[in-house]
Design a protein around this motif. Structure first.
Motif, PDB file in Angstrom:
ATOM      1  N   MET A 128       0.827  -1.197   0.000  1.00  0.00           N
ATOM      2  CA  MET A 128       0.000   0.000   0.000  1.00  0.00           C
ATOM      3  C   MET A 128       0.868   1.256   0.000  1.00  0.00           C
ATOM      4  N   ILE A 129       0.280   2.347  -0.530  1.00  0.00           N
ATOM      5  CA  ILE A 129       0.928   3.663  -0.527  1.00  0.00           C
ATOM      6  C   ILE A 129      -0.137   4.697  -0.203  1.00  0.00           C
ATOM      7  N   TRP A 130       0.084   5.454   0.850  1.00  0.00           N
ATOM      8  CA  TRP A 130      -0.793   6.569   1.197  1.00  0.00           C
ATOM      9  C   TRP A 130       0.008   7.855   1.065  1.00  0.00           C
ATOM     10  N   ILE A 131      -0.557   8.840   0.373  1.00  0.00           N
ATOM     11  CA  ILE A 131       0.153  10.089   0.092  1.00  0.00           C
ATOM     12  C   ILE A 131      -0.698  11.259   0.548  1.00  0.00           C
ATOM     13  N   SER A 132      -0.089  12.191   1.247  1.00  0.00           N
ATOM     14  CA  SER A 132      -0.748  13.446   1.590  1.00  0.00           C
ATOM     15  C   SER A 132       0.208  14.583   1.231  1.00  0.00           C
ATOM     16  N   VAL A 133      -0.153  15.359   0.208  1.00  0.00           N
ATOM     17  CA  VAL A 133       0.675  16.491  -0.210  1.00  0.00           C
ATOM     18  C   VAL A 133      -0.222  17.663  -0.554  1.00  0.00           C
ATOM     19  N   ALA A 134       0.328  18.854  -0.439  1.00  0.00           N
ATOM     20  CA  ALA A 134      -0.450  20.041  -0.801  1.00  0.00           C
ATOM     21  C   ALA A 134      -0.726  20.054  -2.296  1.00  0.00           C
ATOM     22  N   TRP A 135       0.318  19.738  -3.098  1.00  0.00           N
ATOM     23  CA  TRP A 135       0.163  19.793  -4.554  1.00  0.00           C
ATOM     24  C   TRP A 135       0.785  18.558  -5.188  1.00  0.00           C
ATOM     25  N   PHE A 136       0.064  18.004  -6.161  1.00  0.00           N
ATOM     26  CA  PHE A 136       0.550  16.838  -6.897  1.00  0.00           C
ATOM     27  C   PHE A 136       0.333  17.116  -8.387  1.00  0.00           C
ATOM     28  N   THR A 137       1.411  17.498  -9.077  1.00  0.00           N
ATOM     29  CA  THR A 137       1.315  17.808 -10.509  1.00  0.00           C
ATOM     30  C   THR A 137       2.449  17.171 -11.307  1.00  0.00           C
ATOM     31  N   ASP A 138       3.207  16.284 -10.704  1.00  0.00           N
ATOM     32  CA  ASP A 138       4.371  15.685 -11.367  1.00  0.00           C
ATOM     33  C   ASP A 138       3.957  14.426 -12.132  1.00  0.00           C
ATOM     34  N   PRO A 139       3.990  14.435 -13.465  1.00  0.00           N
ATOM     35  CA  PRO A 139       3.551  13.267 -14.243  1.00  0.00           C
ATOM     36  C   PRO A 139       4.465  12.057 -14.082  1.00  0.00           C
ATOM     37  N   VAL A 140       5.730  12.283 -13.734  1.00  0.00           N
ATOM     38  CA  VAL A 140       6.657  11.158 -13.550  1.00  0.00           C
ATOM     39  C   VAL A 140       6.255  10.341 -12.322  1.00  0.00           C
ATOM     40  N   LEU A 141       5.980  11.009 -11.223  1.00  0.00           N
ATOM     41  CA  LEU A 141       5.539  10.310 -10.011  1.00  0.00           C
ATOM     42  C   LEU A 141       4.167   9.674 -10.230  1.00  0.00           C
ATOM     43  N   TYR A 142       3.314  10.362 -10.976  1.00  0.00           N
ATOM     44  CA  TYR A 142       1.999   9.806 -11.308  1.00  0.00           C
ATOM     45  C   TYR A 142       2.132   8.476 -12.062  1.00  0.00           C
ATOM     46  N   GLN A 143       3.029   8.420 -13.030  1.00  0.00           N
ATOM     47  CA  GLN A 143       3.224   7.196 -13.807  1.00  0.00           C
ATOM     48  C   GLN A 143       3.783   6.072 -12.940  1.00  0.00           C
ATOM     49  N   GLU A 144       4.664   6.403 -11.998  1.00  0.00           N
ATOM     50  CA  GLU A 144       5.206   5.382 -11.096  1.00  0.00           C
ATOM     51  C   GLU A 144       4.099   4.779 -10.237  1.00  0.00           C
ATOM     52  N   LEU A 145       3.164   5.620  -9.796  1.00  0.00           N
ATOM     53  CA  LEU A 145       2.045   5.120  -8.998  1.00  0.00           C
ATOM     54  C   LEU A 145       1.125   4.239  -9.841  1.00  0.00           C
ATOM     55  N   LEU A 146       0.913   4.613 -11.090  1.00  0.00           N
ATOM     56  CA  LEU A 146       0.084   3.791 -11.968  1.00  0.00           C
ATOM     57  C   LEU A 146       0.656   2.377 -12.112  1.00  0.00           C
ATOM     58  N   LYS A 147       1.972   2.293 -12.234  1.00  0.00           N
ATOM     59  CA  LYS A 147       2.614   0.975 -12.355  1.00  0.00           C
ATOM     60  C   LYS A 147       2.365   0.127 -11.106  1.00  0.00           C
ATOM     61  N   LYS A 148       2.420   0.757  -9.943  1.00  0.00           N
ATOM     62  CA  LYS A 148       2.190   0.004  -8.703  1.00  0.00           C
ATOM     63  C   LYS A 148       0.719  -0.390  -8.580  1.00  0.00           C
ATOM     64  N   LYS A 149      -0.181   0.470  -9.049  1.00  0.00           N
ATOM     65  CA  LYS A 149      -1.597   0.108  -9.032  1.00  0.00           C
ATOM     66  C   LYS A 149      -1.838  -1.128  -9.893  1.00  0.00           C
ATOM     67  N   GLN A 150      -1.171  -1.195 -11.037  1.00  0.00           N
ATOM     68  CA  GLN A 150      -1.321  -2.341 -11.924  1.00  0.00           C
ATOM     69  C   GLN A 150      -0.801  -3.631 -11.285  1.00  0.00           C
ATOM     70  N   GLN A 151       0.078  -3.494 -10.288  1.00  0.00           N
ATOM     71  CA  GLN A 151       0.583  -4.660  -9.557  1.00  0.00           C
ATOM     72  C   GLN A 151      -0.361  -5.070  -8.418  1.00  0.00           C
ATOM     73  N   GLY A 152      -1.418  -4.266  -8.204  1.00  0.00           N
ATOM     74  CA  GLY A 152      -2.412  -4.605  -7.198  1.00  0.00           C
ATOM     75  C   GLY A 152      -2.296  -3.860  -5.891  1.00  0.00           C
ATOM     76  N   LEU A 153      -1.393  -2.887  -5.794  1.00  0.00           N
ATOM     77  CA  LEU A 153      -1.235  -2.148  -4.552  1.00  0.00           C
ATOM     78  C   LEU A 153      -2.423  -1.218  -4.305  1.00  0.00           C
ATOM     79  N   VAL A 154      -2.720  -0.970  -3.045  1.00  0.00           N
ATOM     80  CA  VAL A 154      -3.755  -0.021  -2.649  1.00  0.00           C
ATOM     81  C   VAL A 154      -3.109   1.352  -2.531  1.00  0.00           C
TER      82      VAL A 154
END
Length: 248
Positions: A128-154
């Protein structure tokens, strides 16, 4: 150096290296303990030094898996062995043993190369990954999270409810559970927390927002690896996600 300190150094050295099966080895080392076997037998190599053997102990049903990495592990153990006035490292063995009864606790403070380190921690996540940030606009970090979602992570994200987040070039809501946080008072306030919890063990926190601009700012993060710190941030995430409006 104590056995606990040496074990931590070994794990950190594997993590920093480029061994092709690094993730598999780290998973095994996390359930290993180290034992120093110090003898009274002189090595006849270094003056007045006795032989010391290092035993890597692991539960019996994992011994075969660990032995697959033995050549690399042995070479690394010799490489990081600290010189001393009494003992010389003589041999490395894999032995059956019980799970370590200590928690591997570490903290790393970073002022440079922050985004790459966050990516490394995301890639190491297993559950699992829980994130709390004021601003999230970085597409590189977004793509890394998508890959982990595809692996089944919450994956869940708490964000300040502002135009900057809503107008990002991607929509987090389309892919993840997103909680929009509003802070309400007499003044214009924002949800300004910046932390990430991974597997209820790793905590990333500091000044770094998950934006493209943050990589060019003067920022810092701390990466803490222990359950108690992760639990404290996880509790805060639960408070954020379960309250629609925060009054100050």
């Amino acid at each position: 150096m104590t056995e606990i300190e040496y074990r931590r150094l070994l794990i950190d050295s594997v993590r920093a290296g480029d061994y092709e099966d690094k993730d598999a080895l780290l998973e095994l080392l996390n359930i290993c303990s180290l034992r120093f076997e110090r003898t009274n037998v002189f090595t006849r190599n270094l003056w007045n030094h006795c032989k010391e053997n290092i035993q890597v102990c692991i539960v019996p049903d994992k011994m075969v898996e660990l032995k697959k990495h033995f050549d690399y592990l042995k070479e690394l153990i010799y490489e990081i062995y600290p010189p001393n006035d009494d003992y010389e490292l003589w041999d490395v063995e894999i032995k059956p043993g019980s799970m370590p009864d200590i928690e591997d606790v570490s903290q790393e403070i970073l002022f440079e190369n922050i985004r790459n380190q966050i990516i490394e921690e995301i890639r190491a996540a297993k559950y699992m990954i829980w994130i709390s940030v004021a601003w999230f606009t970085d597409p590189v970090l977004y793509q890394e999270l998508l890959k982990k979602k595809q692996q089944g992570l919450v994956i869940e994200i708490a964000l300040d409810d502002c135009d900057r987040n809503h107008n990002a070039e991607f929509s987090l809501e389309d892919d993840f559970s997103v909680y929009w946080i509003t802070v309400q008072s007499y003044y214009k306030n924002i949800m300004h927390e910046k932390f990430c919890v991974i597997d209820l063990y790793t905590s990333i926190h500091g000044t770094f927002n998950w934006t493209k601009a943050a990589s060019f700012n003067k920022e810092h993060i701390s990466i803490d690896k222990n359950h108690s710190t992760a639990a404290a941030f996880a509790d805060e995430f639960m408070r954020l996600k379960n309250k629609d409006v925060w009054n100050t």
